[in-house]
Design a protein around this motif. Structure first.
Motif, PDB file in Angstrom:
ATOM      1  N   TYR A   1      -7.930  -1.410   1.546  1.00  0.00           N
ATOM      2  CA  TYR A   1      -6.913  -2.201   0.847  1.00  0.00           C
ATOM      3  C   TYR A   1      -7.499  -2.686  -0.476  1.00  0.00           C
ATOM      4  O   TYR A   1      -8.657  -3.113  -0.529  1.00  0.00           O
ATOM      5  CB  TYR A   1      -6.502  -3.408   1.696  1.00  0.00           C
ATOM      6  N   TYR A   2      -6.673  -2.650  -1.534  1.00  0.00           N
ATOM      7  CA  TYR A   2      -7.101  -3.035  -2.875  1.00  0.00           C
ATOM      8  C   TYR A   2      -6.194  -4.165  -3.353  1.00  0.00           C
ATOM      9  O   TYR A   2      -4.977  -3.984  -3.474  1.00  0.00           O
ATOM     10  CB  TYR A   2      -7.037  -1.826  -3.810  1.00  0.00           C
ATOM     11  N   ILE A   3      -6.802  -5.311  -3.659  1.00  0.00           N
ATOM     12  CA  ILE A   3      -6.017  -6.537  -3.789  1.00  0.00           C
ATOM     13  C   ILE A   3      -6.426  -7.300  -5.045  1.00  0.00           C
ATOM     14  O   ILE A   3      -7.591  -7.705  -5.190  1.00  0.00           O
ATOM     15  CB  ILE A   3      -6.216  -7.425  -2.548  1.00  0.00           C
ATOM     16  N   CYS A   4      -5.479  -7.511  -5.945  1.00  0.00           N
ATOM     17  CA  CYS A   4      -5.713  -8.308  -7.158  1.00  0.00           C
ATOM     18  C   CYS A   4      -5.105  -9.693  -6.994  1.00  0.00           C
ATOM     19  O   CYS A   4      -3.908  -9.824  -6.692  1.00  0.00           O
ATOM     20  CB  CYS A   4      -5.085  -7.630  -8.375  1.00  0.00           C
TER      21      CYS A   4
ATOM     22  N   TRP B   1       4.189  -6.450   0.752  1.00  0.00           N
ATOM     23  CA  TRP B   1       3.014  -7.026   0.088  1.00  0.00           C
ATOM     24  C   TRP B   1       1.730  -6.738   0.861  1.00  0.00           C
ATOM     25  O   TRP B   1       0.641  -6.807   0.298  1.00  0.00           O
ATOM     26  CB  TRP B   1       3.184  -8.533  -0.110  1.00  0.00           C
ATOM     27  N   ASN B   2       1.846  -6.415   2.138  1.00  0.00           N
ATOM     28  CA  ASN B   2       0.637  -6.169   2.934  1.00  0.00           C
ATOM     29  C   ASN B   2       0.432  -4.691   3.247  1.00  0.00           C
ATOM     30  O   ASN B   2      -0.293  -4.352   4.173  1.00  0.00           O
ATOM     31  CB  ASN B   2       0.669  -6.988   4.229  1.00  0.00           C
ATOM     32  N   GLY B   3       1.024  -3.808   2.459  1.00  0.00           N
ATOM     33  CA  GLY B   3       0.885  -2.374   2.713  1.00  0.00           C
ATOM     34  C   GLY B   3       0.201  -1.612   1.598  1.00  0.00           C
ATOM     35  O   GLY B   3       0.364  -0.398   1.483  1.00  0.00           O
ATOM     36  N   LEU B   4      -0.596  -2.313   0.769  1.00  0.00           N
ATOM     37  CA  LEU B   4      -1.218  -1.672  -0.390  1.00  0.00           C
ATOM     38  C   LEU B   4      -2.602  -1.146   0.022  1.00  0.00           C
ATOM     39  O   LEU B   4      -3.608  -1.834  -0.087  1.00  0.00           O
ATOM     40  CB  LEU B   4      -1.337  -2.688  -1.535  1.00  0.00           C
TER      41      LEU B   4
ATOM     42  N   THR C   1      -1.143   4.114  -5.243  1.00  0.00           N
ATOM     43  CA  THR C   1      -0.943   4.499  -3.858  1.00  0.00           C
ATOM     44  C   THR C   1       0.514   4.348  -3.439  1.00  0.00           C
ATOM     45  O   THR C   1       1.310   3.707  -4.129  1.00  0.00           O
ATOM     46  CB  THR C   1      -1.840   3.650  -2.931  1.00  0.00           C
ATOM     47  N   GLU C   2       0.849   4.954  -2.311  1.00  0.00           N
ATOM     48  CA  GLU C   2       2.218   4.911  -1.775  1.00  0.00           C
ATOM     49  C   GLU C   2       3.236   5.421  -2.793  1.00  0.00           C
ATOM     50  O   GLU C   2       4.300   4.849  -2.987  1.00  0.00           O
ATOM     51  CB  GLU C   2       2.580   3.494  -1.327  1.00  0.00           C
ATOM     52  N   GLY C   3       2.884   6.528  -3.462  1.00  0.00           N
ATOM     53  CA  GLY C   3       3.806   7.131  -4.415  1.00  0.00           C
ATOM     54  C   GLY C   3       4.059   6.299  -5.654  1.00  0.00           C
ATOM     55  O   GLY C   3       5.084   6.473  -6.323  1.00  0.00           O
ATOM     56  N   GLY C   4       3.131   5.402  -5.969  1.00  0.00           N
ATOM     57  CA  GLY C   4       3.294   4.563  -7.155  1.00  0.00           C
ATOM     58  C   GLY C   4       4.124   3.316  -6.914  1.00  0.00           C
ATOM     59  O   GLY C   4       4.494   2.633  -7.867  1.00  0.00           O
ATOM     60  N   ARG C   5       4.376   2.980  -5.651  1.00  0.00           N
ATOM     61  CA  ARG C   5       5.207   1.808  -5.331  1.00  0.00           C
ATOM     62  C   ARG C   5       4.702   0.540  -6.018  1.00  0.00           C
ATOM     63  O   ARG C   5       5.479  -0.301  -6.465  1.00  0.00           O
ATOM     64  CB  ARG C   5       5.229   1.582  -3.817  1.00  0.00           C
TER      65      ARG C   5
END
Length: 220
Positions: free
Chosen positions: A211-214, A82-85, A109-113
């Motif tokens: 970091y992009y956070i919703c 949850w903290n790697g976006l 990001t991260e290959g669409g994870r």
């Protein structure tokens, strides 16, 4: 006659499967320890991890928390991490790096994870007033060059509409923050009521890492 000193092959297979499952269960939470995210109002994937991380196989999730259920079905590592976006080397050009409809996944990001986080629907909300506090948990103590906080405009429907830049209003731009595990700051978003999305960009200080956070909120 029963033979002693030899383990049946079926038992060995069962033990191997059990060991693999246990290793997986132990490994996933550990991968979520490197960076940070907004924990209040809870980001979509942090909220799912907080509510279901220890109970993610519970079939009740499908009815009680359908957006988390679809996210766990798509890729459980989006919750364990949850903290790697984040995205590296954006250079501050966030709108070019993150297209409309992909804001909550950081532009896949991260290959669409994290793609499940872009799915419109009844995500669980945090109740806030129009003056509220953002709390970032920065386990790695990256610090911040700045935060940009956007809130959706009145009339946007997060249950049916993918999030676009034009749906957002910038309501807060901060300065720098020194490295710390917990960073908090106040935000004002007047004129809102009901369901909205708070979209936070955290520009970390240790390198060009955004970091992009919703976070889903209910203005009460």
């Amino acid at each position: 006659m029963r033979r002693h000193g030899r383990t049946p092959r079926g038992v060995l297979r069962a033990l191997a499967v059990l060991t693999a499952v246990l290793v997986t269960m132990v490994t996933w939470p550990q991968t979520a320890g490197a960076h940070g995210s907004v924990i209040n109002p809870a980001s979509r994937n942090y909220g799912c991890w907080e509510r279901w991380g220890n109970d993610h196989l519970n079939p009740r999730m499908q009815q009680e928390d359908p957006m988390c259920w679809q996210a766990f079905q798509d890729n459980p590592n989006a919750m364990w991490n949850w903290n790697g976006l984040y995205r590296d080397n954006v250079g501050g050009n966030h709108q070019a790096a993150v297209p409309d409809g992909q804001l909550c996944s950081g532009g896949l990001t991260e290959g669409g994870r994290y793609r499940s986080l872009d799915t419109p629907g009844p995500w669980k909300m945090t109740n806030v007033s129009t003056n509220f506090t953002v709390h970032l948990y920065d386990q790695a103590r990256h610090g911040a060059d700045y935060f940009l906080v956007y809130v959706t405009r009145q009339g946007y429907d997060a249950t049916t509409q993918p999030l676009r830049w034009s749906d957002l209003e910038l309501v807060k731009t901060t300065g720098r923050y020194a490295p710390a595990e917990n960073i908090t700051f106040d935000v004002s978003a007047p004129g809102r009521s009901g369901r909205h999305v708070v979209f936070t960009i955290w520009q970390a200080s240790h390198m060009d890492q955004a970091y992009y956070i919703c976070s889903d909120v209910n203005f009460v």
